[in-house]
Write a protein that holds these residues in place. Structure first.
Motif, PDB file in Angstrom:
ATOM      1  N   LEU A 311       0.192  -1.159  -0.118  1.00  0.00           N
ATOM      2  CA  LEU A 311       0.285  -0.372   0.428  1.00  0.00           C
ATOM      3  C   LEU A 311       0.899   1.410   0.350  1.00  0.00           C
ATOM      4  O   LEU A 311       0.751   2.342  -0.100  1.00  0.00           O
ATOM      5  CB  LEU A 311      -0.697   0.127   1.161  1.00  0.00           C
ATOM      6  CG  LEU A 311      -2.401  -0.824   1.361  1.00  0.00           C
ATOM      7  CD1 LEU A 311      -2.776  -1.349   2.730  1.00  0.00           C
ATOM      8  CD2 LEU A 311      -2.762  -0.856   0.108  1.00  0.00           C
ATOM      9  N   GLU A 315       0.198   4.253  -2.614  1.00  0.00           N
ATOM     10  CA  GLU A 315       0.235   5.840  -2.998  1.00  0.00           C
ATOM     11  C   GLU A 315       1.002   6.974  -3.528  1.00  0.00           C
ATOM     12  O   GLU A 315       0.826   7.894  -3.444  1.00  0.00           O
ATOM     13  CB  GLU A 315       0.636   5.530  -0.933  1.00  0.00           C
ATOM     14  CG  GLU A 315       0.215   7.555  -0.676  1.00  0.00           C
ATOM     15  CD  GLU A 315       0.485   7.355   0.779  1.00  0.00           C
ATOM     16  OE1 GLU A 315       0.081   8.699   1.110  1.00  0.00           O
ATOM     17  OE2 GLU A 315       0.579   6.562   1.483  1.00  0.00           O
ATOM     18  N   PHE A 355      -7.911  -0.967  -5.139  1.00  0.00           N
ATOM     19  CA  PHE A 355      -8.851  -0.868  -3.899  1.00  0.00           C
ATOM     20  C   PHE A 355      -9.070  -2.288  -3.663  1.00  0.00           C
ATOM     21  O   PHE A 355     -10.639  -2.316  -2.631  1.00  0.00           O
ATOM     22  CB  PHE A 355      -8.852   0.608  -3.249  1.00  0.00           C
ATOM     23  CG  PHE A 355      -7.966   1.986  -2.641  1.00  0.00           C
ATOM     24  CD1 PHE A 355      -6.967   1.245  -1.828  1.00  0.00           C
ATOM     25  CD2 PHE A 355      -8.056   2.928  -3.500  1.00  0.00           C
ATOM     26  CE1 PHE A 355      -5.670   1.985  -2.144  1.00  0.00           C
ATOM     27  CE2 PHE A 355      -6.883   3.862  -3.547  1.00  0.00           C
ATOM     28  CZ  PHE A 355      -5.836   3.747  -2.477  1.00  0.00           C
ATOM     29  N   ILE A 359      -9.902  -4.049  -0.092  1.00  0.00           N
ATOM     30  CA  ILE A 359     -10.905  -3.596   0.633  1.00  0.00           C
ATOM     31  C   ILE A 359     -11.166  -4.478   1.857  1.00  0.00           C
ATOM     32  O   ILE A 359     -10.939  -4.917   3.109  1.00  0.00           O
ATOM     33  CB  ILE A 359     -11.228  -2.656   0.470  1.00  0.00           C
ATOM     34  CG1 ILE A 359     -10.408  -1.494   0.239  1.00  0.00           C
ATOM     35  CG2 ILE A 359     -12.204  -1.706   2.028  1.00  0.00           C
ATOM     36  CD1 ILE A 359     -11.487  -0.016  -0.342  1.00  0.00           C
ATOM     37  N   ARG A 371      -4.653   1.457   8.110  1.00  0.00           N
ATOM     38  CA  ARG A 371      -3.315   2.195   6.712  1.00  0.00           C
ATOM     39  C   ARG A 371      -4.223   2.539   5.581  1.00  0.00           C
ATOM     40  O   ARG A 371      -3.688   3.466   5.194  1.00  0.00           O
ATOM     41  CB  ARG A 371      -1.880   1.395   6.197  1.00  0.00           C
ATOM     42  CG  ARG A 371      -1.556   1.288   5.378  1.00  0.00           C
ATOM     43  CD  ARG A 371      -0.541   2.470   5.810  1.00  0.00           C
ATOM     44  NE  ARG A 371       0.648   2.883   5.018  1.00  0.00           N
ATOM     45  CZ  ARG A 371      -0.246   3.879   4.374  1.00  0.00           C
ATOM     46  NH1 ARG A 371      -1.029   4.903   4.644  1.00  0.00           N
ATOM     47  NH2 ARG A 371       1.124   4.748   3.196  1.00  0.00           N
ATOM     48  N   LEU A 372      -4.738   1.456   4.995  1.00  0.00           N
ATOM     49  CA  LEU A 372      -6.159   2.128   3.909  1.00  0.00           C
ATOM     50  C   LEU A 372      -7.236   3.597   4.165  1.00  0.00           C
ATOM     51  O   LEU A 372      -6.877   4.595   3.365  1.00  0.00           O
ATOM     52  CB  LEU A 372      -7.081   0.677   3.243  1.00  0.00           C
ATOM     53  CG  LEU A 372      -6.594  -0.242   2.704  1.00  0.00           C
ATOM     54  CD1 LEU A 372      -7.691  -1.307   3.200  1.00  0.00           C
ATOM     55  CD2 LEU A 372      -6.242  -0.091   1.583  1.00  0.00           C
ATOM     56  N   ARG A 373      -7.277   3.714   5.537  1.00  0.00           N
ATOM     57  CA  ARG A 373      -7.829   4.363   6.018  1.00  0.00           C
ATOM     58  C   ARG A 373      -7.303   5.620   5.642  1.00  0.00           C
ATOM     59  O   ARG A 373      -7.056   7.105   5.044  1.00  0.00           O
ATOM     60  CB  ARG A 373      -8.679   4.659   7.628  1.00  0.00           C
ATOM     61  CG  ARG A 373      -9.095   5.650   7.868  1.00  0.00           C
ATOM     62  CD  ARG A 373      -9.750   6.271   9.366  1.00  0.00           C
ATOM     63  NE  ARG A 373      -8.815   5.509  10.082  1.00  0.00           N
ATOM     64  CZ  ARG A 373      -8.627   5.008  11.564  1.00  0.00           C
ATOM     65  NH1 ARG A 373      -9.789   5.377  11.649  1.00  0.00           N
ATOM     66  NH2 ARG A 373      -8.051   5.227  12.889  1.00  0.00           N
ATOM     67  N   ARG A 394     -14.736   5.335  -1.133  1.00  0.00           N
ATOM     68  CA  ARG A 394     -13.618   4.181  -0.549  1.00  0.00           C
ATOM     69  C   ARG A 394     -13.439   4.136   0.723  1.00  0.00           C
ATOM     70  O   ARG A 394     -13.235   3.581   1.480  1.00  0.00           O
ATOM     71  CB  ARG A 394     -13.058   3.322  -1.260  1.00  0.00           C
ATOM     72  CG  ARG A 394     -13.302   3.352  -2.420  1.00  0.00           C
ATOM     73  CD  ARG A 394     -11.796   3.162  -3.867  1.00  0.00           C
ATOM     74  NE  ARG A 394     -12.131   2.387  -4.816  1.00  0.00           N
ATOM     75  CZ  ARG A 394     -12.342   2.726  -5.677  1.00  0.00           C
ATOM     76  NH1 ARG A 394     -13.531   4.388  -5.905  1.00  0.00           N
ATOM     77  NH2 ARG A 394     -12.903   2.272  -6.912  1.00  0.00           N
ATOM     78  N   VAL A 398     -14.380   1.293   4.444  1.00  0.00           N
ATOM     79  CA  VAL A 398     -13.161   1.156   4.995  1.00  0.00           C
ATOM     80  C   VAL A 398     -13.429   1.841   6.713  1.00  0.00           C
ATOM     81  O   VAL A 398     -13.734   1.018   7.152  1.00  0.00           O
ATOM     82  CB  VAL A 398     -11.296   1.818   4.972  1.00  0.00           C
ATOM     83  CG1 VAL A 398     -10.703   1.359   5.605  1.00  0.00           C
ATOM     84  CG2 VAL A 398     -10.847   1.226   3.589  1.00  0.00           C
TER      85      VAL A 398
END
Length: 450
Positions: A311, A315, A355, A359, A371-373, A394, A398
């Motif tokens: 991830l 990014e 994603f 997710i 981490r996704l948030r 998205r 999350v």
């Protein structure tokens, strides 16, 4: 931009030709053939050198035969390393990762081994009937052997890097950045619209080209060749598929406007294969990074830290400015007239690939969800993502997964890579033990008894 003012006139800039020009690569078979020819030529020419000290030809011939047949073992090393790394990458990262298999050093080293073997055998036969031979012959063999050792060293170092996570992620990111930079010169936002771009009605559509063969992946488009063919026919070609698309029988490949261009001329400009390549497919980097994260999140592996590293690489790519839906790339012929339009993926496509599978797979991993948030929040704060509804949707997804599975992380602060920092969890730490000792609830319970 008005398409009527673009197509059929001289474009001021030939956009996209450098990015989409087919890169001529020296195929492995041709490279080996050239190496055989060079080795044969050197094996015949070097023994003809008469200068310098001389050595008995019998001993030199034995040395050359021993060296030539000995270096054949290097071929075994090359293919053993190749099989090992390919199998490791397929099982550890993703079966679509072919960076080491396609690395030029692998096939160049093998071709050098073949050429050195041919040189040693040819030179040994050339000096066999002589009494003396120049010292240049064994010295040349020794120099070539040292070059082979240098190539083998580079090959082994690259093989070691190919089975480590960080170098693999870096290699994927570098290729992804190169592809995304090429999108910066795409046309206006939107998809190719022949009705709006080339005329008031469908009368200007001359033919529709369909894929006639078995299923294959479109790897590259030789846009220079296609543009010149369209110029000769005074036509405009609108491709309906982009590199990375799987072509199935009877799939619409392209539409030809204005002129009569044979379908065979269009199909000859399409290079297909069994799998996707990076050259003209920037979305492939996101696909590989998502595959690595998904494999790390599988129950059999259960390595969320690897998913977080993937991830991080995503990014870095998503922070690069890309239009939400990239317009077609306009390819001009040598006179500057736009002749070919190639559809390109946009930011929505990259977000979907990056994603939408990761997710739900991270549902049971708080580290990855946090981490996704953080990633989605940071992307929403960039200039090109401030009003992106795709990111907002998205992010809400999350947040919902966190609220459902890990409500205690809802208001927690996160570190750089998603690890929890700040106040300890009610289930652990001194605070939890104090509450259990004071009778305010057992350890692991909230004050309201949950």
């Amino acid at each position: 931009m008005n398409a009527r003012a673009t197509v059929g006139r001289n474009a001021s800039v030939r956009t996209g030709r450098a990015a989409f020009r087919h890169r001529r690569r020296l195929r492995a078979g041709l490279l080996q053939l050239v190496s055989v020819g060079v080795g044969l030529g050197l094996g015949l020419l070097v023994p003809e050198i008469r200068r310098g000290p001389v050595l008995p030809s019998r001993e030199v011939a034995e040395l050359l035969f021993a060296t030539g047949f000995g270096v054949l073992g290097a071929a075994t090393v090359i293919f053993s390393v190749l099989f090992l790394v390919v199998q490791w990458a397929a099982t550890t990262f993703t079966p679509r990762l072919t960076l080491f298999r396609d690395a030029p050093i692998v096939w160049r080293t093998f071709a050098f081994v073949v050429g050195l073997t041919v040189f040693c055998a040819t030179a040994a036969l050339a000096v066999a009937g002589r009494e003396h031979v120049s010292v240049v012959v064994p010295v040349a063999a020794g120099v070539l052997l040292l070059l082979l050792l240098a190539l083998l060293r580079g090959l082994l170092l690259q093989a070691v890097a190919a089975i480590q996570l960080a170098p693999v992620l870096r290699s994927i990111s570098e290729r992804g950045r190169a592809g995304l930079d090429a999108l910066g010169t795409s046309g206006p936002e939107g998809t190719p619209d022949p009705q709006g771009r080339f005329g008031p009605g469908p009368a200007r559509l001359r033919s529709t080209i369909r894929w006639p063969g078995a299923g294959a992946v479109l790897q590259r488009v030789d846009t220079g060749r296609l543009a010149e063919a369209a110029r000769a026919a005074n036509a405009v070609v609108v491709l309906r598929v982009s590199p990375g698309t799987t072509l199935r029988y009877d799939t619409t490949v392209a539409e030809v406007y204005d002129g009569d261009l044979p379908g065979s001329a269009v199909l000859r400009a399409l290079e297909t294969g069994a799998e996707r390549v990076f050259d003209q497919d920037p979305e492939l980097a996101f696909r590989l990074l998502a595959d690595i994260a998904l494999r790390a999140l599988s129950p059999a592996v259960n390595d969320p830290a690897t998913a977080v590293q993937a991830l991080d690489a995503m990014e870095d790519l998503l922070r690069r400015p890309v239009p939400p839906r990239a317009g077609p790339r306009e390819i001009a012929d040598r006179t500057g007239t736009v002749r070919v339009l190639v559809p390109l993926p946009g930011r929505e496509d990259f977000l979907r690939t990056a994603f939408d599978d990761v997710i739900p797979a991270a549902r049971n991993s708080p580290m990855v969800l946090v981490r996704l948030r953080t990633l989605l929040q940071d992307l929403g704060g960039t200039d090109h993502g401030a009003t992106d509804r795709q990111l907002a949707g998205r992010l809400a997804w999350v947040e919902e997964e966190l609220d459902t599975g890990f409500p205690r992380l809802r208001d927690g602060r996160t570190g750089e890579h998603g690890e929890r920092v700040g106040r300890p969890s009610p289930a652990g730490g001194d605070a939890g033990r104090d509450r259990g000792a004071d009778g305010g609830g057992t350890a692991g319970q909230e004050p309201d008894g949950r």
